[in-house]
Design an enzyme around this catalytic site. Structure first.
Site, PDB file in Angstrom:
ATOM      1  N   ILE A 220     -21.773   1.099   7.618  1.00  0.00           N
ATOM      2  CA  ILE A 220     -21.920   1.869   6.385  1.00  0.00           C
ATOM      3  C   ILE A 220     -21.829   3.363   6.704  1.00  0.00           C
ATOM      4  CG2 ILE A 220     -23.419   2.324   4.395  1.00  0.00           C
ATOM      5  CD1 ILE A 220     -22.157  -0.587   4.669  1.00  0.00           C
ATOM      6  N   GLU A 432     -11.841   2.115   3.836  1.00  0.00           N
ATOM      7  CA  GLU A 432     -11.526   2.267   2.403  1.00  0.00           C
ATOM      8  C   GLU A 432     -10.333   1.393   1.995  1.00  0.00           C
ATOM      9  OE1 GLU A 432     -10.805   6.065   0.380  1.00  0.00           O
ATOM     10  OE2 GLU A 432     -12.942   6.220   0.018  1.00  0.00           O
ATOM     11  N   ASN A 435      -4.960  -0.822   5.548  1.00  0.00           N
ATOM     12  CA  ASN A 435      -3.611  -0.615   5.008  1.00  0.00           C
ATOM     13  C   ASN A 435      -2.834  -1.915   4.820  1.00  0.00           C
ATOM     14  OD1 ASN A 435      -4.285   2.029   5.052  1.00  0.00           O
ATOM     15  ND2 ASN A 435      -2.562   2.716   6.315  1.00  0.00           N
TER      16      ASN A 435
HETATM   17  S1  MYA Z   1     -16.092   1.383   2.248  1.00  0.00           S
HETATM   18  C1  MYA Z   1     -15.493  -0.260   2.221  1.00  0.00           C
HETATM   19  C2  MYA Z   1     -14.116  -0.329   1.790  1.00  0.00           C
HETATM   20  N1  MYA Z   1     -13.737  -1.651   1.443  1.00  0.00           N
HETATM   21  C3  MYA Z   1     -12.608  -1.855   0.820  1.00  0.00           C
HETATM   22  O1  MYA Z   1     -11.873  -0.935   0.535  1.00  0.00           O
HETATM   23  C4  MYA Z   1     -12.300  -3.256   0.442  1.00  0.00           C
HETATM   24  C5  MYA Z   1     -10.834  -3.438   0.167  1.00  0.00           C
HETATM   25  N2  MYA Z   1     -10.595  -4.577  -0.674  1.00  0.00           N
HETATM   26  C6  MYA Z   1     -10.114  -4.459  -1.931  1.00  0.00           C
HETATM   27  O2  MYA Z   1      -9.840  -3.367  -2.393  1.00  0.00           O
HETATM   28  C7  MYA Z   1      -9.905  -5.725  -2.759  1.00  0.00           C
HETATM   29  O3  MYA Z   1     -10.807  -6.691  -2.374  1.00  0.00           O
HETATM   30  C8  MYA Z   1      -8.465  -6.283  -2.662  1.00  0.00           C
HETATM   31  C9  MYA Z   1      -8.260  -7.409  -3.678  1.00  0.00           C
HETATM   32  C10 MYA Z   1      -7.473  -5.202  -3.027  1.00  0.00           C
HETATM   33  C11 MYA Z   1      -8.190  -6.759  -1.253  1.00  0.00           C
HETATM   34  N3  MYA Z   1      -8.272  -1.959  -8.917  1.00  0.00           N
HETATM   35  O4  MYA Z   1      -7.561 -11.764  -6.452  1.00  0.00           O
HETATM   36  P1  MYA Z   1      -7.527 -10.279  -6.312  1.00  0.00           P
HETATM   37  C12 MYA Z   1      -8.232  -6.962  -9.747  1.00  0.00           C
HETATM   38  C13 MYA Z   1      -8.303  -2.629 -10.068  1.00  0.00           C
HETATM   39  O5  MYA Z   1      -6.307  -9.653  -5.748  1.00  0.00           O
HETATM   40  P2  MYA Z   1      -9.076  -9.935  -3.962  1.00  0.00           P
HETATM   41  C14 MYA Z   1     -15.350   2.175   3.538  1.00  0.00           C
HETATM   42  O6  MYA Z   1     -14.452   1.683   4.123  1.00  0.00           O
HETATM   43  C15 MYA Z   1      -6.937  -7.769  -9.711  1.00  0.00           C
HETATM   44  O7  MYA Z   1      -5.905  -7.136 -10.431  1.00  0.00           O
HETATM   45  N4  MYA Z   1      -8.290  -3.950 -10.137  1.00  0.00           N
HETATM   46  O8  MYA Z   1      -8.805  -9.807  -5.493  1.00  0.00           O
HETATM   47  C16 MYA Z   1     -15.896   3.555   3.945  1.00  0.00           C
HETATM   48  C17 MYA Z   1      -7.397  -9.058 -10.337  1.00  0.00           C
HETATM   49  O9  MYA Z   1      -7.497  -8.851 -11.741  1.00  0.00           O
HETATM   50  P3  MYA Z   1      -7.139 -10.051 -12.763  1.00  0.00           P
HETATM   51  C18 MYA Z   1      -8.253  -4.622  -8.978  1.00  0.00           C
HETATM   52  O10 MYA Z   1      -7.947 -10.609  -3.276  1.00  0.00           O
HETATM   53  C19 MYA Z   1     -14.868   4.551   3.753  1.00  0.00           C
HETATM   54  C20 MYA Z   1      -8.819  -9.218  -9.797  1.00  0.00           C
HETATM   55  O11 MYA Z   1      -9.247  -7.888  -9.460  1.00  0.00           O
HETATM   56  C21 MYA Z   1      -8.226  -3.984  -7.732  1.00  0.00           C
HETATM   57  O12 MYA Z   1     -10.426 -10.463  -3.804  1.00  0.00           O
HETATM   58  C22 MYA Z   1     -15.363   5.949   3.869  1.00  0.00           C
HETATM   59  C23 MYA Z   1      -8.866 -10.088  -8.559  1.00  0.00           C
HETATM   60  O13 MYA Z   1      -7.865  -9.619  -7.698  1.00  0.00           O
HETATM   61  C24 MYA Z   1      -8.240  -2.588  -7.738  1.00  0.00           C
HETATM   62  N5  MYA Z   1      -8.215  -1.874  -6.614  1.00  0.00           N
HETATM   63  O14 MYA Z   1      -9.174  -8.382  -3.484  1.00  0.00           O
HETATM   64  C25 MYA Z   1     -14.333   6.814   3.278  1.00  0.00           C
HETATM   65  N6  MYA Z   1      -8.203  -4.917  -6.749  1.00  0.00           N
HETATM   66  O15 MYA Z   1      -8.102 -11.127 -12.477  1.00  0.00           O
HETATM   67  C26 MYA Z   1     -14.615   8.243   3.231  1.00  0.00           C
HETATM   68  C27 MYA Z   1      -8.194  -6.109  -7.372  1.00  0.00           C
HETATM   69  O16 MYA Z   1      -7.318  -9.422 -14.109  1.00  0.00           O
HETATM   70  C28 MYA Z   1     -13.390   8.942   2.757  1.00  0.00           C
HETATM   71  N7  MYA Z   1      -8.230  -5.923  -8.703  1.00  0.00           N
HETATM   72  O17 MYA Z   1      -5.730 -10.438 -12.497  1.00  0.00           O
HETATM   73  C29 MYA Z   1     -13.480  10.360   2.858  1.00  0.00           C
HETATM   74  C30 MYA Z   1     -12.200  11.049   2.589  1.00  0.00           C
HETATM   75  C31 MYA Z   1     -12.317  12.514   2.774  1.00  0.00           C
HETATM   76  C32 MYA Z   1     -12.632  13.192   1.503  1.00  0.00           C
HETATM   77  C33 MYA Z   1     -13.084  14.629   1.713  1.00  0.00           C
HETATM   78  C34 MYA Z   1     -13.900  15.127   0.591  1.00  0.00           C
HETATM   79  C35 MYA Z   1     -14.248  16.457   0.519  1.00  0.00           C
END
Ligand code: MYA
Length: 626
Positions: A220, A432, A435
């Site tokens: 986390i 996040e 890829n």
């Molecule tokens: S935090 C942890 C990060 N974890 C993740 O990112 C997990 C990634 N996984 C996913 O995004 C989803 O589980 C995936 C789909 C994409 C794999 N928007 O059967 P499905 C809908 C809207 O495909 P799954 C960290 O890392 C889809 O259309 N809807 O689902 C720290 C469907 O809808 P329907 C979505 O295969 C980082 C339903 O959901 C989306 O289970 C720190 C089921 O879909 C979506 N995205 O998974 C970062 N996805 O039923 C810091 C799916 O209507 C950054 N759906 O057809 C800092 C940067 C610097 C900034 C600086 C600031 C100043």
């Protein structure tokens, strides 16, 4: 706001610069002229999967408001100076955390609550301003970027997006100005990219007043320091449709002070050391029902929407990081003499620098396109956000690697700063949303959208009498597309004169892409979900098409308003369109070729052989036959 500004003036000697910074960050997002949030699906990329060009989100390139323009002009230097002078990345990495004075100054400037509305203690800045902040931090230290970003891109984001008024009033001021860090607690030992595999449980008490949470989360970001967590756990939920009980994910706001919450020590990792990563444990933690976020059983939606809105922040920070790499590489290439010539005079160094400049330009163009769309209240940008995350993280790695190559031995030394960037940037392709998984998400979501139209048509054909209008419209649209006369589908209509040929390349790519998606859907139907070799190539093509469109649109703006960099931007857009359209062509040609499935089969067999053997299969060429 006034109080914040006064505080800043009191505490910082450079009054004008910091005030300008705050004014810049608080510039309100003005809805743009072209905002049409009520249209069915305005996402440019979703429509590209149907072979259609729906320009509303991409042409013209999002224009900053007059306020933003003025403030950008005034603030860029001060905010960059702040990060460059107030933060020492090497020292912070050695200490495993940012300097407390830097953190203190950032809290005072409101940088932990940038996009939260002022009524909840935030600066009320636009998303565009947040991207600019990400760019400024990324140019100096990605670790510090994640320290701020994990807090506000995802840490408290779900509270802003899904919180009730009471939840927002109670929690947002603490995380925006109250010096409490927030973290998103989603990942578990058996849950990485697959959100639906969350195992952690929350059981509702008999009295219905609280849930008891048990389980642990790993990796986390900010987990060791955060005081407030958005936690995802499985709960039993009454299913409205069936009337039965279903096991669904629910999001909760959990305070570190709740009994039973603890965290592990910071993990030892390759980079972004400044941002602590740790396990968080929940041992019989009682969470009041009032802390359910976004409704029972809606956790999946809360998670993906939160991640969607955070993903562009990465692109912002990657764009800043690439800028620094390019500066360092340029400095070396213009000074270092080898074989009697400066490095910059060698063609192969020129090719490297040119490509680095293109990757940075494309990344930045995508990011400001997306944030412009978000600020204009468009809702359909999930595909574009995922594309920018994938593209920017891979580009930044390549650019940093090439900068090290140009610097040679100097680049490999810690003193160059590039070595740290390379370690830090590696994780951006993993977290996040890995890829590889996001590529599948891009291709499948797009294909599903294209498929829904085919289904509609199929249904219409089954009852032709009732659906003549739809059949006729669709039929003529397809014929028009095939012979290239469909109005509005030619991207060259939207670009400046010198970019028309490049835009034609992009149009050709869109056409070929739409046809390929359609033929894949007809061939594989639902089974397309299992065709990952195809999906990967579709995703890569989609990424290239969005990249091309972003730079064509941005360079058009540069030409039309006569920016000093217009000629350079034109060159970048032209060169990128050549490379990107060639790649699209090659990827799609592979999918369409007769030998593609055999080739994929060969790759699968190689991978199976390797995995069955547990590593490299063949012996040394010198080993005797056994
Ligand atoms: S935090 C942890 C990060 N974890 C993740 O990112 C997990 C990634 N996984 C996913 O995004 C989803 O589980 C995936 C789909 C994409 C794999 N928007 O059967 P499905 C809908 C809207 O495909 P799954 C960290 O890392 C889809 O259309 N809807 O689902 C720290 C469907 O809808 P329907 C979505 O295969 C980082 C339903 O959901 C989306 O289970 C720190 C089921 O879909 C979506 N995205 O998974 C970062 N996805 O039923 C810091 C799916 O209507 C950054 N759906 O057809 C800092 C940067 C610097 C900034 C600086 C600031 C100043």
């Amino acid at each position: 706001m006034l109080r914040l500004a006064t505080q800043l003036v009191r505490q910082n000697s450079n009054r004008n610069n910091l005030l300008t910074t705050v004014r810049f960050l608080t510039a309100a997002a003005q809805p743009k002229q072209n905002a049409e949030p009520d249209l069915p699906n305005t996402s440019f990329m979703s429509n590209v999967f149907r072979g259609d060009v729906v320009p509303v989100q991409v042409f013209p390139y999002p224009e900053p408001t007059e306020d933003q323009k003025e403030l950008i002009h005034d603030m860029i230097d001060p905010i960059h100076r702040f990060f460059r002078h107030e933060h020492n990345p090497i020292e912070a990495e050695r200490n495993g955390c940012p300097d407390p004075d830097t953190v203190d100054a950032m809290w005072k400037m409101g940088l932990f609550g940038t996009v939260a509305p002022a009524e909840y203690g935030g600066l009320g800045a636009s998303t565009t301003m947040y991207a600019t902040l990400a760019d400024a931090v990324g140019a100096v230290d990605l670790g510090l970027g994640v320290y701020i970003g994990a807090h506000q891109s995802i840490g408290w984001k779900a509270i802003q997006l899904y919180g009730s008024e009471e939840q927002k009033k109670k929690y947002l001021p603490r995380v925006t100005k109250g010096r409490t860090l927030a973290a998103l607690a989603l990942t578990e030992p058996s849950t990485g990219s697959d959100i639906n595999s969350v195992k952690m449980r929350a059981v509702r008490s008999g009295c219905g007043k609280y849930y008891t949470l048990n389980g642990s989360k790993i990796w986390i970001s900010g987990g060791n320091e955060a005081g407030i967590f958005t936690v995802f756990a499985r709960t039993e939920v009454l299913d409205d449709k069936s009337g039965g009980i279903k096991d669904k994910i629910t999001a909760f706001i959990v305070e570190r002070d709740f009994e039973g919450v603890s965290s592990g020590p910071p993990e030892e990792k390759m980079g972004i050391v400044v941002s602590g990563t740790s396990s968080v444990f929940f041992d019989d933690v009682r969470v009041p029902v009032e802390n359910v976020l976004g409704g029972e059983g809606n956790g999946f939606k809360v998670a993906v929407t939160t991640l969607n809105t955070g993903r562009f922040g990465m692109g912002g920070s990657m764009s800043g990081m690439m800028r620094t790499c390019i500066q360092k590489a340029t400095e070396h290439a213009t000074k270092r003499v080898q074989f009697g010539r400066k490095l910059i005079d060698f063609g192969n160094v020129q090719e490297k620098l040119a490509r680095m400049a293109m990757y940075q330009y494309v990344t930045q163009s995508m990011v400001y396109m997306i944030v412009g769309n978000i600020d204009s209240s468009f809702k359909d940008y999930q595909l574009e956000a995922a594309i920018s995350k994938v593209f920017s993280s891979e580009s930044a790695f390549l650019v940093c690697d090439e900068a090290i190559q140009i610097l040679g031995g100097n680049g490999y030394m810690k003193g160059s700063g590039l070595e740290k960037f390379l370690r830090d940037v590696r994780v951006f392709r993993i977290f996040e949303g890995a890829n590889d998984v996001l590529r599948m998400f891009i291709a499948l979501t797009g294909a599903k959208y294209a498929g829904s139209q085919l289904k509609e048509l199929q249904r219409a054909v089954e009852k032709p009498a009732a659906n003549l209008g739809l059949i006729f419209r669709e039929g003529s649209r397809r014929v028009a597309r095939t012979i290239g006369i469909q109005n509005g589908n030619d991207i060259s209509e939207y670009v400046a004169g010198p970019l028309k040929v490049s835009a034609q390349r992009c149009t050709e790519s869109v056409k070929m892409f739409g046809k390929t998606v359609q033929s894949c859907l007809i061939k594989h139907g639902k089974g397309i979900a299992e065709q990952q070799f195809i999906l990967k190539r579709l995703a890569d093509s989609a990424i290239d098409i969005y990249g091309m469109t972003s730079v064509l649109s941005r360079a058009t703006r540069a030409i039309e308003i006569g920016l000093p960099s217009a000629e350079h931007e034109q060159l970048l857009a032209i060169a990128w369109s050549v490379e990107a359209s060639d790649r699209v062509h090659s990827n799609l040609q592979q999918i369409n070729s007769g030998h593609f499935s055999k080739y994929c089969d060969t790759l699968s067999r190689i991978a199976r052989n390797v995995s069955d053997t547990g590593g490299v299969v063949q012996q040394l060429p010198l080993e005797p036959l056994q």
